[in-house]
Structures are given as C-alpha cells and as structure tokens.
Motif scaffolding. Structure first.
Motif, short mmCIF file in Angstrom:
data_model
loop_
_atom_site.label_atom_id
_atom_site.label_comp_id
_atom_site.label_asym_id
_atom_site.label_seq_id
_atom_site.Cartn_x
_atom_site.Cartn_y
_atom_site.Cartn_z
N TYR A 200 0.83 -1.21 0.00
CA TYR A 200 0.00 0.00 0.00
C TYR A 200 0.87 1.26 0.00
CZ TYR A 200 -3.17 3.52 2.07
OH TYR A 200 -3.90 4.66 2.34
N VAL A 201 1.86 1.30 0.89
CA VAL A 201 2.74 2.46 0.99
C VAL A 201 3.53 2.63 -0.31
CG1 VAL A 201 4.77 3.39 2.17
CG2 VAL A 201 2.91 2.37 3.50
N LYS A 202 4.04 1.54 -0.83
CA LYS A 202 4.80 1.59 -2.08
C LYS A 202 3.92 2.09 -3.23
CE LYS A 202 7.90 -1.35 -4.84
NZ LYS A 202 8.51 -2.70 -4.94
N HIS A 203 2.69 1.61 -3.29
CA HIS A 203 1.75 2.03 -4.33
C HIS A 203 1.49 3.53 -4.29
CE1 HIS A 203 -1.93 2.12 -6.77
NE2 HIS A 203 -2.50 2.77 -5.76
N ARG A 204 1.24 4.05 -3.11
CA ARG A 204 0.93 5.47 -3.00
C ARG A 204 2.13 6.34 -3.38
NH1 ARG A 204 -4.16 6.45 -0.44
NH2 ARG A 204 -3.61 8.67 -0.45
N MET A 205 3.32 5.91 -3.02
CA MET A 205 4.51 6.65 -3.42
C MET A 205 4.68 6.63 -4.94
SD MET A 205 5.94 8.11 -0.82
CE MET A 205 7.40 8.64 -1.74
N ASN A 206 4.42 5.49 -5.56
CA ASN A 206 4.54 5.39 -7.02
C ASN A 206 3.53 6.27 -7.73
OD1 ASN A 206 6.66 3.59 -6.85
ND2 ASN A 206 5.37 1.77 -7.01
N VAL A 207 2.28 6.28 -7.22
CA VAL A 207 1.25 7.12 -7.83
C VAL A 207 1.63 8.59 -7.72
CG1 VAL A 207 -1.17 7.87 -7.68
CG2 VAL A 207 -0.60 5.45 -7.44
#
Length: 302
Positions: A200-207
């Motif tokens: 989840y954290v990785k996804h939000r940083m990528n977005v």
C-alpha cells in the motif's frame, strides 16, 4: 514541503479520499463487487460497514465513478438530517423542485413522478449515503418509506449505506426492524495485513511520482502495521510525518527511527517502542523549522 526533495508531484499520504490512489486491497475490491452485483440485481438496501479510517468514503467515491451508465446517482455525504431535511436532500440530488412548505405527501408525489420518469428511460436510481450511522432514527424510518416506491417488478430506488459499526447497532433497534429486513446485501471492510501495508505504501509513493529505491522498507512497514493495526488512515498519517522527518534531516531514506518518532507524535497510533531518543513533537517542529529556513534561503516557495 518535501515534494522536491523526494522527486514527487503531489503529497502521497493526504487524508482526503482520492480515487486515483485506490490500491485495490482484497477487502476493497470485494466490497465494490458486492455493491455492483447488488445494484444490478435490483436489491433495495445494501450496507457496507467498517471501522474509522478503513476506506469507506474512498470506496463510496469509487462506486460513484464506476456506476453503470444506466444508473442515476444521488449522493448524500453528511446525513445528520431531520426527516424533512433528508427528503429535501434526496429531492435536490434528483433535480426535483419542492415548494417551501412541502409536506410528506407532496414530496412522495413529486419523487415518485421523477423515479417513474427515470424508470421509463430504462435507468435505475442509486441513493448513496456516507456516514450513515449519523442518520437519526426518525430519518432512517423516513428513508424506508421513500423506498416503498416500486413497480410490480422492481424497486424504483436502491439505497447504499456506508457506515461505521455503530450503524449495525442502530439498525438492530426494534423500531427499525422493518428496514433491517430489507438489507439484502452487507459487507464488512477488513484492515490490512503487514504485507498489504508494505504494498500500500509503495503504491501510493509510485502514484505520487516517486521513482527511487525502496523508501519505506519492510522493517519500517512492520512498525507501521503494528502501530496502525492495518488501518489505512493511520498509516497515511505516520508516513506523512516520517517523510517530513527525513526531509528535515536531508536524508533520502525512511528509517525505523523516523517511524518510531511519528508513532510517538500520533495519538491514534499504538506505542510499539519505548526506545525513543527525544520528544518527537519537538523534533518535528525543529525539522519543519529547518526545512522552512532552507527553502527560504534557496529561494523556493513552500
């Protein structure tokens, strides 16, 4: 703030529900599927419950974006309304004009006319209510009466209720047993596990546009999970504070200490470590002051 420092285009952990950051947790995807299936089959009442911060409003907005084209949506985000106020809110969402002193009879007649018109256009109506646990008991009963409008084959109005677990307690009241019997589809949102927190954290940083290495490693995310118990909103708060700390130090990597200090500074988080070097509130203020001074010196706008 720290956008330039980490090479991102926007803040990744804001608390405002933003569907562009929708991660698709298993629980969230299942909730969307349950809602769409129930709406397609013409069910009267559908209910989604979840603890504070588990993503109910995000799913609500995601549903609004993904409603089939043959649905007309009426959305009520703040339902602490009297029966009269609720009727007017529903009428407004469906472009129904009521007189200044409209009573229940006028409302019923005009709403029914509008619903029948929509039905003749081969469309359905979905009334979506967020924070439904705030609905007064009298307004919930008024809502039930609105849904009595139907043809011989289907409901003219379908209702989706999003609420905290207190909604279940309210619907369990004896005076609301008729409405409770009409809730044919229910779903309860689940919190994230440790691996889902990491993803989840990785996804939000990528977005947000981050293209560097693993900014929040699994050790950091394990601390996030323990402190937040897997609640997305608390994870967002902690990550935002950790990014501020790293930015204030001028470092490009989040460390366990950053997470621990963020936990210490967050009342909603659980304390998982007593090994803290200083008061995190003071450190946060100090780091932010350094950051502001640095940007002012560099000529950047904050």
């Amino acid at each position: 703030m720290y956008l330039y420092h980490f090479g991102i285009k926007e803040l990744p952990f804001t608390l405002t529900p933003n569907t562009s950051y929708f991660f698709g947790l298993p629980s969230h995807k299942e909730a969307i599927q349950v809602l769409l299936t129930a709406l397609r089959t013409g069910e009267g009442f559908i209910k989604v419950t979840g603890e504070v911060g588990t993503g109910k409003t995000l799913i609500c907005r995601k549903l609004l974006n993904e409603l089939p084209q043959h649905f007309v949506a009426a959305y009520i985000p703040n339902p602490y309304l009297t029966p009269s106020e609720l009727r007017r809110a529903v009428a407004s969402e469906l472009n129904v004009v009521l007189t200044d002193h409209a009573d229940q009879q006028e409302f019923t007649q005009r709403i029914q006319q509008r619903l029948i018109q929509i039905h003749h256009e081969n469309k359905g109506v979905a009334l979506i209510i967020d924070e439904a646990q705030a609905l007064p008991v009298e307004s919930i009963e008024a809502l039930r009466l609105i849904t009595n409008l139907e043809t011989e084959s289907r409901k003219l109005l379908q209702v989706v209720l999003f609420g905290q677990p207190e909604l279940n307690d309210k619907l369990a009241l004896p005076e609301l047993r008729q409405l409770k019997q009409r809730v044919t589809f229910s779903y309860s949102l689940q919190i994230m596990d440790a691996d889902q927190v990491y993803q989840y954290v990785k996804h939000r940083m990528n977005v947000a546009g981050y293209r560097g290495g693993d900014l929040f490693d699994r050790k950091c995310c394990s601390l996030l999970y323990k402190a937040s118990k897997g609640t997305p909103r608390i994870v967002n708060v902690l990550c935002h504070k950790a990014l501020m700390l790293a930015y204030g130090e001028g470092t490009q990597k989040i460390t366990p200490l950053h997470i621990k200090l963020s936990i210490r500074d967050t009342e909603a988080a659980n304390q998982t470590s007593n090994i803290l070097l200083a008061s995190s509130i003071g450190i946060l203020v100090m780091m932010l002051s350094f950051s502001i001074a640095y940007f002012a010196w560099s000529g950047f706008e904050i």
